[in-house]
Design a protein around this motif. Structure first.
Motif, PDB file in Angstrom:
ATOM      1  N   ASN A 219      24.904 -53.309  -7.416  1.00  0.00           N
ATOM      2  CA  ASN A 219      24.152 -54.556  -7.539  1.00  0.00           C
ATOM      3  C   ASN A 219      24.300 -55.412  -6.292  1.00  0.00           C
ATOM      4  O   ASN A 219      23.329 -55.953  -5.761  1.00  0.00           O
ATOM      5  N   LYS A 220      25.534 -55.487  -5.818  1.00  0.00           N
ATOM      6  CA  LYS A 220      25.823 -56.284  -4.627  1.00  0.00           C
ATOM      7  C   LYS A 220      25.124 -55.719  -3.394  1.00  0.00           C
ATOM      8  O   LYS A 220      24.652 -56.485  -2.528  1.00  0.00           O
ATOM      9  N   ARG A 221      25.035 -54.410  -3.307  1.00  0.00           N
ATOM     10  CA  ARG A 221      24.454 -53.757  -2.140  1.00  0.00           C
ATOM     11  C   ARG A 221      22.952 -53.447  -2.312  1.00  0.00           C
ATOM     12  O   ARG A 221      22.351 -52.791  -1.472  1.00  0.00           O
ATOM     13  N   ASN A 222      22.359 -53.905  -3.417  1.00  0.00           N
ATOM     14  CA  ASN A 222      20.929 -53.657  -3.695  1.00  0.00           C
ATOM     15  C   ASN A 222      20.593 -52.162  -3.727  1.00  0.00           C
ATOM     16  O   ASN A 222      19.542 -51.740  -3.238  1.00  0.00           O
ATOM     17  N   MET A 223      21.519 -51.398  -4.288  1.00  0.00           N
ATOM     18  CA  MET A 223      21.283 -49.965  -4.449  1.00  0.00           C
ATOM     19  C   MET A 223      20.757 -49.733  -5.862  1.00  0.00           C
ATOM     20  O   MET A 223      21.464 -49.971  -6.844  1.00  0.00           O
ATOM     21  N   PRO A 224      19.508 -49.296  -6.020  1.00  0.00           N
ATOM     22  CA  PRO A 224      18.946 -49.083  -7.361  1.00  0.00           C
ATOM     23  C   PRO A 224      19.786 -48.100  -8.172  1.00  0.00           C
ATOM     24  O   PRO A 224      20.245 -47.072  -7.659  1.00  0.00           O
ATOM     25  N   VAL A 225      19.964 -48.434  -9.461  1.00  0.00           N
ATOM     26  CA  VAL A 225      20.802 -47.602 -10.322  1.00  0.00           C
ATOM     27  C   VAL A 225      20.094 -47.350 -11.640  1.00  0.00           C
ATOM     28  O   VAL A 225      19.404 -48.217 -12.177  1.00  0.00           O
ATOM     29  N   SER A 226      20.224 -46.138 -12.156  1.00  0.00           N
ATOM     30  CA  SER A 226      19.739 -45.797 -13.496  1.00  0.00           C
ATOM     31  C   SER A 226      20.904 -45.174 -14.245  1.00  0.00           C
ATOM     32  O   SER A 226      21.948 -44.864 -13.659  1.00  0.00           O
ATOM     33  N   VAL A 227      20.727 -44.968 -15.547  1.00  0.00           N
ATOM     34  CA  VAL A 227      21.808 -44.407 -16.371  1.00  0.00           C
ATOM     35  C   VAL A 227      21.259 -43.276 -17.233  1.00  0.00           C
ATOM     36  O   VAL A 227      20.142 -43.341 -17.747  1.00  0.00           O
ATOM     37  N   ASN A 228      22.063 -42.226 -17.354  1.00  0.00           N
ATOM     38  CA  ASN A 228      21.755 -41.103 -18.236  1.00  0.00           C
ATOM     39  C   ASN A 228      22.838 -41.017 -19.306  1.00  0.00           C
ATOM     40  O   ASN A 228      24.032 -41.063 -18.978  1.00  0.00           O
ATOM     41  N   THR A 229      22.420 -40.896 -20.560  1.00  0.00           N
ATOM     42  CA  THR A 229      23.368 -40.774 -21.657  1.00  0.00           C
ATOM     43  C   THR A 229      23.077 -39.517 -22.453  1.00  0.00           C
ATOM     44  O   THR A 229      21.952 -39.321 -22.923  1.00  0.00           O
ATOM     45  N   SER A 230      24.082 -38.655 -22.571  1.00  0.00           N
ATOM     46  CA  SER A 230      23.984 -37.470 -23.423  1.00  0.00           C
ATOM     47  C   SER A 230      24.488 -37.863 -24.804  1.00  0.00           C
ATOM     48  O   SER A 230      25.668 -38.172 -24.980  1.00  0.00           O
ATOM     49  N   VAL A 231      23.596 -37.857 -25.770  1.00  0.00           N
ATOM     50  CA  VAL A 231      23.920 -38.405 -27.096  1.00  0.00           C
ATOM     51  C   VAL A 231      24.604 -37.362 -27.972  1.00  0.00           C
ATOM     52  O   VAL A 231      24.166 -36.211 -28.050  1.00  0.00           O
ATOM     53  N   ASN A 232      25.684 -37.795 -28.626  1.00  0.00           N
ATOM     54  CA  ASN A 232      26.394 -36.934 -29.566  1.00  0.00           C
ATOM     55  C   ASN A 232      26.772 -37.748 -30.801  1.00  0.00           C
ATOM     56  O   ASN A 232      26.453 -38.937 -30.896  1.00  0.00           O
ATOM     57  N   LYS A 233      27.447 -37.126 -31.741  1.00  0.00           N
ATOM     58  CA  LYS A 233      27.782 -37.802 -32.995  1.00  0.00           C
ATOM     59  C   LYS A 233      28.703 -38.996 -32.795  1.00  0.00           C
ATOM     60  O   LYS A 233      28.643 -39.965 -33.547  1.00  0.00           O
ATOM     61  N   ARG A 234      29.531 -38.921 -31.768  1.00  0.00           N
ATOM     62  CA  ARG A 234      30.502 -40.005 -31.565  1.00  0.00           C
ATOM     63  C   ARG A 234      29.882 -41.218 -30.883  1.00  0.00           C
ATOM     64  O   ARG A 234      30.208 -42.361 -31.229  1.00  0.00           O
ATOM     65  N   ASN A 235      29.003 -40.978 -29.909  1.00  0.00           N
ATOM     66  CA  ASN A 235      28.517 -42.130 -29.145  1.00  0.00           C
ATOM     67  C   ASN A 235      27.210 -42.722 -29.646  1.00  0.00           C
ATOM     68  O   ASN A 235      26.787 -43.784 -29.187  1.00  0.00           O
ATOM     69  N   ILE A 236      26.540 -42.078 -30.606  1.00  0.00           N
ATOM     70  CA  ILE A 236      25.218 -42.555 -31.022  1.00  0.00           C
ATOM     71  C   ILE A 236      25.280 -43.965 -31.610  1.00  0.00           C
ATOM     72  O   ILE A 236      24.350 -44.759 -31.421  1.00  0.00           O
ATOM     73  N   LYS A 237      26.371 -44.296 -32.283  1.00  0.00           N
ATOM     74  CA  LYS A 237      26.490 -45.627 -32.879  1.00  0.00           C
ATOM     75  C   LYS A 237      26.815 -46.700 -31.832  1.00  0.00           C
ATOM     76  O   LYS A 237      26.717 -47.902 -32.120  1.00  0.00           O
TER      77      LYS A 237
END
Length: 514
Positions: A138-156
């Motif tokens: 954010n400080k360096r103006n570097m664009p960022v995206s996020v990828n999430t692999s969904v499983n039973k533990r993290n879906i909630k």
């Protein structure tokens, strides 16, 4: 058909500082046969030569490879928009300097839950490293995206993750399913159930209402239920891409490179039998245009599908969805159980099966037909047929339903069955004629349609219209116009109903004559 490559993913190394529980590539150590810098740069030039638009560099952990920035810069200099997917561990000022000099469009960070969950899946301390990376980018103006692999533990945890991502100015968030392959085979208790697809879709649908972050559903999350359609269209409109799921694009517009130069239609498919060749042995242009290249997907049609997918109203568009999902969950390319539309229909079927009489089933089936819910109507009438196997009304209706589901062979079978019970069934002759025509048997179609007209006591106007359409579709426009003119003289009602078609064919006839 000519296929145009648009997007590729390149695992530039299998080396990784983590051993993630869901890693499909089973990364960890660098492999001895990985492409050298010289070979990788040559590949960058070959990639440009086939006109590729977008490249994603992945791993392993791509930032572990010392020459990652040279590869990225060569791609960018060749006009290929390039991004990297990383676990975020190594991101610091020096790395961002290299990324910006190389011209990366963005860095995608893999974030798989809140702190405890993410660190459990990946590595202790990983979550805090990602937060620090967000702050720095954010400080360096570097664009960022996020990828999430969904499983039973993290879906909630997805709603809480959303708050974190918005706080750190993440603009794009992609979901995909953590599938039982590679390391994840050791953790079957974490594999998400197919009924949970709707949870992801519902969350994504709610998010596009507030438009706080752009959600991208991976190719393994769908297909064709109303909310998923809305999310898909919203995302692709914002990304200025075609907003219609049209089947797996592996080997058609997308493909992948393994670290050793092996070429495959999709890196999520780890079966070596799907390797098309190696960049050390064949130039990319020659491989891409080679006859039968990626034939396992390029040659796929709705006729190759089985089970639910074979009857699905969207099968000719969807072709069973994500190939990786089909192979992982069904061990076949012909059917896909991880489909949100299928889950919705099968829930409806559970309720339909509670009905105990053919009258109840037909009554509900008619209601589904009124709302164009053909899939559910087919279930109703199929169950009714099991109770009354010689009911011609049920058989006729199933022929009608399957015709409009584009299942012409199945529709043909139902119409034949109806005619065995009653050879003078005009409706079945009409249906048989339509099926013959759709299956490329024009002459047989005309014969059957003519028979339907002869048997129809009221000279059904639809039969004449369909016969005219069949004739026109096979270059017999003059004959089609002649038939319409004949019947238009007899019936005022038909004259009104056939007006648009008659005028269109008449103009077409004059153009051909001129």
């Amino acid at each position: 058909m000519n296929y145009t490559p648009q997007h590729a993913v390149w695992e530039i190394t299998y080396a990784c500082n983590m051993c993630c529980k869901h890693c499909g590539s089973v990364c960890g150590e660098k492999k001895p046969d990985e492409l050298t810098t010289e070979e990788a740069l040559q590949l960058c030039d070959d990639i440009a030569a086939i006109g590729l638009r977008i490249m994603t560099l992945s791993g392993g952990e791509p930032f572990v490879r010392d020459d990652w920035h040279q590869i990225a810069k060569r791609l960018v200099d060749n006009g290929v928009r390039t991004n990297v997917i990383s676990n975020g561990w190594f991101i610091d000022d020096e790395l961002i300097d290299k990324a910006q000099r190389a011209g990366l469009s963005n860095i995608g960070i893999s974030l798989d839950g809140l702190k405890d969950t993410h660190d459990f899946i990946r590595k202790k301390g990983s979550f805090d490293r990602i937060v620090a990376a967000f702050e720095l980018m954010n400080k360096r103006n570097m664009p960022v995206s996020v990828n999430t692999s969904v499983n039973k533990r993290n879906i909630k945890e997805i709603p809480e993750l959303k708050k974190i991502l918005i706080n750190y100015n993440v603009k794009l968030w992609q979901f995909q399913i953590a599938r039982p392959m590679g390391n994840f085979l050791k953790h079957p208790d974490l594999v998400m159930g197919r009924e949970q697809l709707q949870e992801i879709i519902d969350f994504s649908y709610e998010t596009i209402q507030d438009d706080s972050i752009l959600i991208q559903l991976g190719d393994d999350i769908g297909y064709y239920d109303p909310k998923q359609n809305a999310v898909y269209q919203h995302t692709h409109k914002n990304l200025k891409q075609q907003a219609c799921w049209s089947g797996c694009n592996a080997g058609k517009t997308v493909f992948g490179f393994r670290a050793n130069g092996d070429i495959t239609g999709c890196l999520s498919i780890r079966d070596d039998s799907f390797i098309e060749g190696n960049v050390r042995d064949i130039r990319l242009t020659a491989l891409w245009t080679r006859p039968k290249a990626f034939s396992w997907n390029r040659d796929m049609t709705k006729e190759t599908l089985t089970g639910f997918c074979a009857k699905c109203r969207y099968n000719r568009y969807c072709l069973g969805g994500c190939s990786g999902s089909k192979l992982t969950f069904c061990h076949s390319l012909s059917e896909n159980t991880y489909c949100s539309y299928r889950v919705l229909i099968e829930k409806e079927e559970e309720e339909i099966k509670k009905l105990t009489t053919p009258q109840e089933l037909m009554q509900l089936g008619k209601k589904y037909l009124d709302t164009q819910s053909l899939q559910c109507a087919e279930i109703c009438f199929s169950h009714a047929l099991g109770m009354e196997p010689e009911n011609t009304y049920i058989i006729d209706t199933l022929g009608y339903i399957h015709f409009f589901l584009d299942n012409y062979e199945t529709s043909f079978e139902y119409n034949e069955k109806a005619l065995k019970l009653n050879p003078k069934n005009a409706y079945a002759w009409h249906g048989l004629g339509l099926c013959h025509s759709r299956l490329g048997r024009y002459k047989e179609g005309v014969v059957c349609m003519t028979k339907a007209i002869q048997l129809s006591k009221q000279a059904d106007s639809d039969y004449y219209l369909d016969l005219a359409i069949i004739l026109d579709e096979h270059g017999k426009t003059k004959d089609a116009v002649r038939i319409l003119e004949k019947i238009r003289k007899i019936s005022t009602r038909f004259k009104e109903k056939s007006g648009d078609l008659y005028q269109s064919l008449k103009k077409k006839k004059e153009r051909v004559k001129g």
